[in-house]
Design a protein around this motif. Structure first.
Motif, PDB file in Angstrom:
ATOM      1  N   MET A 160       0.822  -1.207   0.000  1.00 51.31           N
ATOM      2  CA  MET A 160       0.000   0.000   0.000  1.00 51.31           C
ATOM      3  C   MET A 160       0.859   1.262   0.000  1.00 51.31           C
ATOM      4  SD  MET A 160      -2.916  -1.147  -0.409  1.00 51.31           S
ATOM      5  CE  MET A 160      -2.116  -2.549  -1.216  1.00 51.31           C
ATOM      6  N   LYS A 161       1.976   1.222   0.724  1.00 55.74           N
ATOM      7  CA  LYS A 161       2.887   2.372   0.726  1.00 55.74           C
ATOM      8  C   LYS A 161       3.429   2.626  -0.679  1.00 55.74           C
ATOM      9  CE  LYS A 161       7.387   3.860   0.985  1.00 55.74           C
ATOM     10  NZ  LYS A 161       8.517   3.578   0.053  1.00 55.74           N
ATOM     11  N   ALA A 162       3.800   1.548  -1.362  1.00 55.54           N
ATOM     12  CA  ALA A 162       4.370   1.689  -2.703  1.00 55.54           C
ATOM     13  C   ALA A 162       3.372   2.283  -3.690  1.00 55.54           C
ATOM     14  CB  ALA A 162       4.863   0.329  -3.200  1.00 55.54           C
ATOM     15  N   VAL A 163       2.137   1.786  -3.679  1.00 53.41           N
ATOM     16  CA  VAL A 163       1.160   2.264  -4.658  1.00 53.41           C
ATOM     17  C   VAL A 163       0.715   3.691  -4.353  1.00 53.41           C
ATOM     18  CG1 VAL A 163      -0.961   1.399  -3.550  1.00 53.41           C
ATOM     19  CG2 VAL A 163      -0.849   1.588  -6.032  1.00 53.41           C
ATOM     20  N   ILE A 164       0.554   4.044  -3.066  1.00 51.92           N
ATOM     21  CA  ILE A 164       0.164   5.405  -2.713  1.00 51.92           C
ATOM     22  C   ILE A 164       1.265   6.389  -3.067  1.00 51.92           C
ATOM     23  CG2 ILE A 164      -0.299   6.958  -0.778  1.00 51.92           C
ATOM     24  CD1 ILE A 164      -2.691   5.395  -1.690  1.00 51.92           C
ATOM     25  N   THR A 165       2.518   6.017  -2.784  1.00 54.23           N
ATOM     26  CA  THR A 165       3.643   6.886  -3.141  1.00 54.23           C
ATOM     27  C   THR A 165       3.674   7.130  -4.648  1.00 54.23           C
ATOM     28  OG1 THR A 165       4.979   6.134  -1.267  1.00 54.23           O
ATOM     29  CG2 THR A 165       6.155   7.111  -3.121  1.00 54.23           C
ATOM     30  N   HIS A 166       3.485   6.078  -5.420  1.00 53.61           N
ATOM     31  CA  HIS A 166       3.483   6.215  -6.878  1.00 53.61           C
ATOM     32  C   HIS A 166       2.352   7.124  -7.348  1.00 53.61           C
ATOM     33  CE1 HIS A 166       4.046   4.987 -11.090  1.00 53.61           C
ATOM     34  NE2 HIS A 166       2.721   4.976 -11.145  1.00 53.61           N
ATOM     35  N   ALA A 173      -5.555  11.235  -9.830  1.00 54.29           N
ATOM     36  CA  ALA A 173      -6.813  11.713  -9.268  1.00 54.29           C
ATOM     37  C   ALA A 173      -7.321  10.676  -8.265  1.00 54.29           C
ATOM     38  CB  ALA A 173      -7.844  11.920 -10.370  1.00 54.29           C
ATOM     39  N   PRO A 174      -8.208  11.089  -7.328  1.00 53.35           N
ATOM     40  CA  PRO A 174      -8.698  10.143  -6.314  1.00 53.35           C
ATOM     41  C   PRO A 174      -9.243   8.838  -6.885  1.00 53.35           C
ATOM     42  CG  PRO A 174      -9.306  12.351  -5.689  1.00 53.35           C
ATOM     43  CD  PRO A 174      -8.695  12.456  -7.060  1.00 53.35           C
ATOM     44  N   GLU A 175     -10.050   8.906  -7.935  1.00 53.07           N
ATOM     45  CA  GLU A 175     -10.636   7.693  -8.487  1.00 53.07           C
ATOM     46  C   GLU A 175      -9.567   6.781  -9.086  1.00 53.07           C
ATOM     47  OE1 GLU A 175     -13.106   4.797  -9.056  1.00 53.07           O
ATOM     48  OE2 GLU A 175     -13.663   6.654  -8.039  1.00 53.07           O
ATOM     49  N   ALA A 176      -8.569   7.375  -9.740  1.00 57.02           N
ATOM     50  CA  ALA A 176      -7.481   6.581 -10.306  1.00 57.02           C
ATOM     51  C   ALA A 176      -6.664   5.937  -9.184  1.00 57.02           C
ATOM     52  CB  ALA A 176      -6.587   7.454 -11.178  1.00 57.02           C
ATOM     53  N   THR A 177      -6.507   6.648  -8.077  1.00 59.97           N
ATOM     54  CA  THR A 177      -5.794   6.096  -6.929  1.00 59.97           C
ATOM     55  C   THR A 177      -6.546   4.899  -6.365  1.00 59.97           C
ATOM     56  OG1 THR A 177      -4.837   8.251  -6.352  1.00 59.97           O
ATOM     57  CG2 THR A 177      -4.937   6.586  -4.599  1.00 59.97           C
ATOM     58  N   ARG A 178      -7.861   5.028  -6.261  1.00 61.03           N
ATOM     59  CA  ARG A 178      -8.661   3.909  -5.741  1.00 61.03           C
ATOM     60  C   ARG A 178      -8.528   2.674  -6.635  1.00 61.03           C
ATOM     61  NH1 ARG A 178     -12.375   8.298  -5.389  1.00 61.03           N
ATOM     62  NH2 ARG A 178     -12.470   9.116  -3.266  1.00 61.03           N
ATOM     63  N   ARG A 179      -8.550   2.885  -7.943  1.00 60.85           N
ATOM     64  CA  ARG A 179      -8.410   1.752  -8.870  1.00 60.85           C
ATOM     65  C   ARG A 179      -7.041   1.100  -8.717  1.00 60.85           C
ATOM     66  NH1 ARG A 179     -11.013   5.297 -12.586  1.00 60.85           N
ATOM     67  NH2 ARG A 179      -8.999   5.735 -13.583  1.00 60.85           N
ATOM     68  N   ALA A 180      -6.017   1.924  -8.561  1.00 64.82           N
ATOM     69  CA  ALA A 180      -4.659   1.394  -8.404  1.00 64.82           C
ATOM     70  C   ALA A 180      -4.544   0.590  -7.121  1.00 64.82           C
ATOM     71  CB  ALA A 180      -3.647   2.545  -8.400  1.00 64.82           C
ATOM     72  N   VAL A 181      -5.145   1.105  -6.044  1.00 64.08           N
ATOM     73  CA  VAL A 181      -5.109   0.402  -4.761  1.00 64.08           C
ATOM     74  C   VAL A 181      -5.859  -0.918  -4.851  1.00 64.08           C
ATOM     75  CG1 VAL A 181      -5.968   0.463  -2.391  1.00 64.08           C
ATOM     76  CG2 VAL A 181      -4.765   2.440  -3.332  1.00 64.08           C
ATOM     77  N   ASP A 182      -7.004  -0.915  -5.509  1.00 64.98           N
ATOM     78  CA  ASP A 182      -7.784  -2.143  -5.639  1.00 64.98           C
ATOM     79  C   ASP A 182      -6.992  -3.196  -6.409  1.00 64.98           C
ATOM     80  OD1 ASP A 182     -10.452  -3.234  -4.982  1.00 64.98           O
ATOM     81  OD2 ASP A 182     -10.554  -3.557  -7.146  1.00 64.98           O
ATOM     82  N   ARG A 183      -6.283  -2.752  -7.436  1.00 65.89           N
ATOM     83  CA  ARG A 183      -5.451  -3.678  -8.214  1.00 65.89           C
ATOM     84  C   ARG A 183      -4.315  -4.227  -7.355  1.00 65.89           C
ATOM     85  NH1 ARG A 183      -2.468  -2.149 -13.957  1.00 65.89           N
ATOM     86  NH2 ARG A 183      -1.435  -4.157 -14.300  1.00 65.89           N
TER      87      ARG A 183
END
Length: 204
Positions: A160-166, A173-183
């Motif tokens: 989670m740290k890695a994907v949020i940092t990226h 954007a928030p929605e793109a971040t949520r999709r990345a986190v879900d992946r």
């Protein structure tokens, strides 16, 4: 949460928002605590009642989210597996992170990457969080192998740290971040699903 606590949280967030804004506009070294206090309409003394140093204000949001993670683990429903608990907690945390400090996310990441003193503070928070997850997994899953617990905590927190940092560094954007986190969660869960202790329901 009572009125007093809500006001304290609002003040804390106002100070953090002002700090990140000034860091983005003026630079980290050029911004003083007096500048931050003035922008947040509080006194320097009030600043220090919320944050020990200028370095710590950079992590205000992260610290708040980590507190929510701990509280979320403590509120695990009886019919939820440990793996389901982890997913729920991480998603709630990311939802909160994605909705806040959007325009300052990149500066937050850049500050940490550029300054060893901030990197040290970030590493300590990561280590403390991983240790907390290990301890709670041991409680939630009696008999879990200690290596399994350590690896699970590292995979969840580190992933989670890695994907949020990226996402923050690249201005997602928030929605793109949520999709990345879900992946990212799907990838982590694929491996964690092989640990029997994580898929056992408390009611079983």
């Amino acid at each position: 949460m009572g009125l007093r606590e809500r006001k304290k949280r609002q003040t804390r967030r106002a100070i953090a928002e002002a700090a990140l804004r000034l860091f983005a506009e003026r630079g980290y070294e050029e911004t003083t605590i007096a500048d931050i206090a003035g922008a947040a309409d509080v006194s320097p003394r009030t600043f220090f009642s919320y944050f020990p140093s200028k370095e710590d204000v950079v992590f205000a949001e992260i610290d708040e989210r980590l507190t929510e993670v701990r509280e979320g683990i403590d509120r695990r429903p009886a019919d939820e597996t440990p793996l389901e608990s982890m997913r729920r907690i991480v998603l709630e945390m990311i939802e909160a992170i994605a909705a806040e400090h959007g325009e300052y996310g990149a500066i937050q990441v850049r500050l940490v990457l550029e300054r060893p003193s901030l990197q040290a503070r970030a590493l300590k928070r990561m280590n403390d969080t991983e240790q907390y997850v290990v301890e709670r997994l041991t409680e939630l899953c009696p008999g879990i192998d200690e290596i399994d617990a350590v690896v699970i905590a590292g995979a969840l927190v580190g992933g989670m740290k890695a994907v949020i940092t990226h996402c923050r560094a690249h201005g997602y954007a928030p929605e793109a971040t949520r999709r990345a986190v879900d992946r990212a969660l799907a990838i982590v869960e694929h491996g964690l699903g092989s640990v029997p202790a994580l898929t056992h329901r408390a009611t079983e």
